[in-house]
Scaffold this motif. Structure first.
Motif, short mmCIF file in Angstrom:
data_model
loop_
_atom_site.label_atom_id
_atom_site.label_comp_id
_atom_site.label_asym_id
_atom_site.label_seq_id
_atom_site.Cartn_x
_atom_site.Cartn_y
_atom_site.Cartn_z
N LEU A 10 0.83 -1.21 0.00
CA LEU A 10 0.00 0.00 0.00
C LEU A 10 0.86 1.26 0.00
O LEU A 10 0.65 2.18 -0.80
CB LEU A 10 -0.92 -0.01 1.23
N GLN A 14 1.62 4.20 -3.02
CA GLN A 14 1.34 5.62 -2.85
C GLN A 14 2.59 6.48 -2.98
O GLN A 14 2.52 7.64 -3.38
CB GLN A 14 0.66 5.84 -1.49
N LYS A 198 -3.07 9.23 6.72
CA LYS A 198 -4.00 9.28 5.59
C LYS A 198 -4.61 7.91 5.28
O LYS A 198 -5.70 7.84 4.69
CB LYS A 198 -3.27 9.80 4.35
N ASN A 199 -3.92 6.85 5.66
CA ASN A 199 -4.36 5.51 5.27
C ASN A 199 -4.79 4.64 6.45
O ASN A 199 -4.85 3.42 6.32
CB ASN A 199 -3.24 4.80 4.51
N ALA A 202 -7.54 2.15 5.72
CA ALA A 202 -7.10 1.05 4.87
C ALA A 202 -6.22 0.08 5.65
O ALA A 202 -6.29 -1.14 5.47
CB ALA A 202 -6.34 1.60 3.66
#
Length: 227
Positions: A10, A14, A198-199, A202
């Protein structure tokens, strides 16, 4: 168990960077021979407060668990001080925090220890311990929750795990998990902190997929997803 790889994928996506792995047993010299030797740039999954690395913000909190057979009379045990554990054969990874609590509660005479520092490409003490549990060779197993999660899930209901949240004496049973970078690499740390922030949803989704027991920051209650 694979969830660290998913998180690494992930972040690499990004960042727009290629993802490469360096493998080394979690044993003496791990940080010195990987991160400090410039064989990697980040260690995914490092306990907060470890002085060998510069820690990012934590991205999850988890705890040690007790694993039992679903049909066992120990299936609802949630503390190492439970008197029902007396005289039972208990599996424990040698040198891990639950062992100290077992000593305090007089549970070591019947304990079955499993190795801590191993080359997991060839041997998994946690898998062996849970096989022994299913085969009736031990009555319960104390394990790090993120390792136990997917193994218990894969038992298809034969095993259950309970986070150990009620121990009041040291050592603590919960840990905040971070990423570790080299000391002094503050800019890199901040970039990873930004990605974690930000993740987070997720990341939580990945951890939940792998049945990692997620706790609040204080390690006292299950985490409410979305926090």
């Amino acid at each position: 168990t694979g969830f660290e790889n998913k998180i690494a994928e992930l972040f690499a996506d990004q960042l727009g960077l290629p993802l490469e792995y360096t493998w080394f047993p979690m044993a003496t010299g791990f940080v010195r021979k990987t991160l400090k030797a410039n064989r990697c740039d980040v260690i995914i999954g490092f306990a907060q407060g470890h002085e060998l690395v510069l820690n990012t913000n934590h991205y999850y909190t988890s705890a040690y668990v007790i694993v039992t057979r679903k049909d066992s009379d120990l299936a609802d045990v949630d503390t190492i001080g439970d008197p029902r554990l007396k005289g039972r054969v208990l599996g424990i990874i040698a040198g891990t925090p639950p062992a100290t609590h077992m000593v305090r509660n007089g549970l070591m005479p019947e304990a079955k220890p499993y190795q801590l520092m191993v080359d997991r490409r060839y041997y998994s003490p946690n898998e062996e311990m849970l096989k022994d549990l299913q085969d009736g060779k031990i009555d319960a197993a104390f394990m790090w929750g993120p390792i136990a999660g997917s193994l218990v899930r894969d038992s298809k209901g034969a095993l259950v795990m309970t986070p150990l949240l009620k121990e009041t004496l040291p050592p603590r049973m919960f840990y905040r998990i971070t990423m570790g970078v080299r000391q002094g690499e503050v800019v890199w740390k901040r970039k990873l902190n930004s990605l974690i922030r930000k993740n987070q949803a997720a990341i939580d989704s990945i951890l939940t997929e792998y049945a990692v027991p997620l706790l609040d920051d204080m390690g006292t209650h299950p985490k409410e997803l979305g926090q």
